[in-house]
Write an enzyme that holds these catalytic residues in place. Structure first.
Site, PDB file in Angstrom:
ATOM      1  N   LYS A 264       0.816  -1.222   0.000  1.00 40.07           N
ATOM      2  CA  LYS A 264       0.000   0.000   0.000  1.00 40.07           C
ATOM      3  C   LYS A 264       0.839   1.256   0.000  1.00 40.07           C
ATOM      4  CE  LYS A 264      -4.452  -1.517   1.615  1.00 40.07           C
ATOM      5  NZ  LYS A 264      -5.494  -1.433   2.608  1.00 40.07           N
TER       6      LYS A 264
ATOM      7  N   LYS B 199      -5.118  -9.777  -6.958  1.00 41.03           N
ATOM      8  CA  LYS B 199      -6.270  -9.968  -6.065  1.00 41.03           C
ATOM      9  C   LYS B 199      -7.442  -9.078  -6.498  1.00 41.03           C
ATOM     10  CE  LYS B 199      -6.224  -8.160  -1.977  1.00 41.03           C
ATOM     11  NZ  LYS B 199      -5.912  -7.730  -0.621  1.00 41.03           N
TER      12      LYS B 199
ATOM     13  N   LYS C 150     -11.044  -3.572  -3.946  1.00 39.55           N
ATOM     14  CA  LYS C 150     -11.896  -2.376  -4.033  1.00 39.55           C
ATOM     15  C   LYS C 150     -11.184  -1.253  -4.760  1.00 39.55           C
ATOM     16  CE  LYS C 150     -13.492  -3.331   0.629  1.00 39.55           C
ATOM     17  NZ  LYS C 150     -12.927  -3.210   1.973  1.00 39.55           N
TER      18      LYS C 150
HETATM   19  P1  TYM Z   1     -10.728  -5.750   3.970  1.00 42.93           P
HETATM   20  O1  TYM Z   1     -11.671  -4.646   4.255  1.00 42.93           O
HETATM   21  O2  TYM Z   1      -9.676  -5.522   2.947  1.00 42.93           O
HETATM   22  O3  TYM Z   1     -11.527  -7.038   3.539  1.00 42.93           O
HETATM   23  C1  TYM Z   1     -12.575  -7.594   4.312  1.00 42.93           C
HETATM   24  C2  TYM Z   1     -12.511  -9.116   4.254  1.00 42.93           C
HETATM   25  O4  TYM Z   1     -12.592  -9.569   2.903  1.00 42.93           O
HETATM   26  C3  TYM Z   1     -11.482 -10.429   2.614  1.00 42.93           C
HETATM   27  N1  TYM Z   1     -11.090 -10.223   1.209  1.00 42.93           N
HETATM   28  C4  TYM Z   1     -10.942 -11.209   0.317  1.00 42.93           C
HETATM   29  N2  TYM Z   1     -11.114 -12.539   0.408  1.00 42.93           N
HETATM   30  C5  TYM Z   1     -10.891 -13.277  -0.706  1.00 42.93           C
HETATM   31  N3  TYM Z   1     -10.532 -12.733  -1.907  1.00 42.93           N
HETATM   32  C6  TYM Z   1     -10.342 -11.397  -2.046  1.00 42.93           C
HETATM   33  N4  TYM Z   1     -10.010 -10.884  -3.231  1.00 42.93           N
HETATM   34  C7  TYM Z   1     -10.558 -10.571  -0.907  1.00 42.93           C
HETATM   35  N5  TYM Z   1     -10.477  -9.232  -0.683  1.00 42.93           N
HETATM   36  C8  TYM Z   1     -10.799  -9.045   0.606  1.00 42.93           C
HETATM   37  C9  TYM Z   1     -10.386  -9.990   3.559  1.00 42.93           C
HETATM   38  O5  TYM Z   1      -9.433 -11.016   3.775  1.00 42.93           O
HETATM   39  C10 TYM Z   1     -11.180  -9.665   4.815  1.00 42.93           C
HETATM   40  O6  TYM Z   1     -11.436 -10.845   5.556  1.00 42.93           O
HETATM   41  N6  TYM Z   1      -7.567  -5.459   7.848  1.00 42.93           N
HETATM   42  C11 TYM Z   1      -8.849  -5.975   7.410  1.00 42.93           C
HETATM   43  C12 TYM Z   1     -10.010  -5.491   8.247  1.00 42.93           C
HETATM   44  C13 TYM Z   1      -9.870  -5.705   9.722  1.00 42.93           C
HETATM   45  C14 TYM Z   1     -10.008  -6.952  10.395  1.00 42.93           C
HETATM   46  C15 TYM Z   1      -9.847  -6.637  11.787  1.00 42.93           C
HETATM   47  C16 TYM Z   1     -10.236  -8.251   9.996  1.00 42.93           C
HETATM   48  C17 TYM Z   1      -9.631  -4.750  10.655  1.00 42.93           C
HETATM   49  N7  TYM Z   1      -9.629  -5.306  11.890  1.00 42.93           N
HETATM   50  C18 TYM Z   1      -9.895  -7.624  12.746  1.00 42.93           C
HETATM   51  C19 TYM Z   1     -10.297  -9.244  10.963  1.00 42.93           C
HETATM   52  C20 TYM Z   1     -10.131  -8.930  12.328  1.00 42.93           C
HETATM   53  C21 TYM Z   1      -9.092  -5.524   5.978  1.00 42.93           C
HETATM   54  O7  TYM Z   1      -8.561  -4.539   5.520  1.00 42.93           O
HETATM   55  O8  TYM Z   1     -10.045  -6.264   5.325  1.00 42.93           O
END
Ligand code: TYM
Length: 339
Positions: free
Chosen positions: A118, A201, A204
């Site tokens: 990032k 991947k 968003k």
């Molecule tokens: P975020 O917002 O990027 O994504 C949310 C969830 O979606 C999953 N994900 C995917 N799974 C499969 N294929 C993909 N292309 C894909 N893109 C996203 C992510 O693995 C995630 O489970 N840091 C985290 C948010 C967070 C969090 C937490 C998660 C903050 N605190 C505590 C678990 C526990 C994030 O940015 O997810």
């Protein structure tokens, strides 16, 4: 199932309100979150404080926070059964994150691949928040002493860091306070790839809307995107091993397998020897069938922000009860005076 019949272990997970929720979020995370509700006490969080590690337009952030909550609800999170709230309403997330910033080591954070991706070449200009991001994530989870965290593959390294922080905190203070955190990464779509490039991947932030299926896409948009999805010129193979060097084919077959809840072997068996055209037609039909109800519910919830806000308010009140207790205990362990 009532709370009394559930295993007392807690589940926590979250997603950032930074734009379109997509098929990767749904298959990699939300769908698994829904399944866990029957067996565990679950807490699901729209992590708006994580979102501001890169600049967000304040007006859009408010709408996107509601939209993320709508996506959780539309995917099947039951706000009576589980706790659903947005992170900034519970200030203990930030408080515990500070304590964890003092427990975590620079060397640990320097290894985080998501920060490297990032921040890119311009590391010096990245926010301190983006760098410290995983300490806030550890705080999210451990504030509730959650031991299971359902996520997609990309979050695995952050969860390993959470384990390291919990362990070091317990060691440093000679307590057995935070539990071991277990990543729950299940299914055949733990890493859904871009529809335009099977080595990237689905995300968003990809500038091409054709790279992803958004949870707000209508039937026509879903059909158009699958039709335009990149493939190769070979027919579909009769076994998943043959997909090794065919990232786009593997991605579409994995998506099919996950949406249909069948194994990769079975999908290969069904479509072996056929070209992509009939396979894409079947995938479109399946995707519309499975995602249609989610999309429609999201559209409905978008028109009712008052309802979504009331869910988030109620969820935050329930989360606060647990968070306040943990934070008081942590302050005592650390030796922070509260006369
Ligand atoms: P975020 O917002 O990027 O994504 C949310 C969830 O979606 C999953 N994900 C995917 N799974 C499969 N294929 C993909 N292309 C894909 N893109 C996203 C992510 O693995 C995630 O489970 N840091 C985290 C948010 C967070 C969090 C937490 C998660 C903050 N605190 C505590 C678990 C526990 C994030 O940015 O997810």
């Amino acid at each position: 199932m009532g709370t009394e019949n559930k295993v007392r272990e807690r589940v926590f997970s979250g997603a950032q309100p930074t734009g379109n929720m997509h098929l990767g979020n749904y298959l990699g995370a939300f769908r698994n979150w829904v399944k866990l509700q029957d067996s565990f006490e679950c807490i699901y969080c729209v992590v708006d404080l994580h979102a501001i590690t890169v600049f967000q337009d304040p007006k859009e952030l408010v709408d996107q926070t509601r939209e993320a909550a709508a996506a959780f609800l539309a995917a099947g999170i039951d706000p009576k059964e589980s706790i659903l709230f947005n992170q900034s309403q519970v200030p203990q997330h930030s408080e515990l994150a500070w304590i964890f910033a003092c427990v975590a080591r620079m060397g640990w954070l320097n290894r985080m691949t998501q920060f490297k991706d990032k921040a890119g070449k311009n590391r010096e200009k990245a926010s301190v928040g983006l760098y410290a991001y995983p300490t806030l994530m550890a705080a999210d989870i451990l504030l509730y002493k959650a031991s299971r965290v359902p996520v997609g593959e990309d979050q695995k390294q952050h969860l390993e860091l959470t384990q390291d922080i919990a362990r070091k905190f317990n060691n440093d203070f000679g307590v057995d306070y935070f539990p071991n955190v277990e990543p729950v990464i299940t299914g055949n779509a733990t890493r859904v790839m871009s529809l335009r490039d099977g080595t990237k991947k689905m995300s968003k932030s990809d500038p091409s809307d054709f790279s992803r299926i958004n949870l707000t896409d209508d039937r026509e948009a879903i059909a158009r995107k699958i039709k335009k999805a990149k493939t190769d010129s070979e027919p579909l193979p009769d076994n998943p091993q043959a997909l090794k060097n065919r990232p786009e084919a593997l991605n579409l077959i994995s998506i099919y397998s996950s949406l249909a809840d069948v194994s990769l072997d079975e999908v290969c068996g069904r479509f072996a020897g056929l070209g992509f055209s009939p396979f894409k037609e079947a995938l479109t039909e399946l995707a519309i069938d499975r995602l249609g109800p989610v999309t429609e519910e999201m559209v409905r919830l978008k028109q009712d922000p008052g309802y979504v806000d009331s869910i988030l308010r109620d969820g935050a009140a329930r989360a606060s009860e647990i968070a306040e207790r943990t934070m008081a205990e942590v302050m005592e362990i650390v030796g922070l005076l509260r006369p």
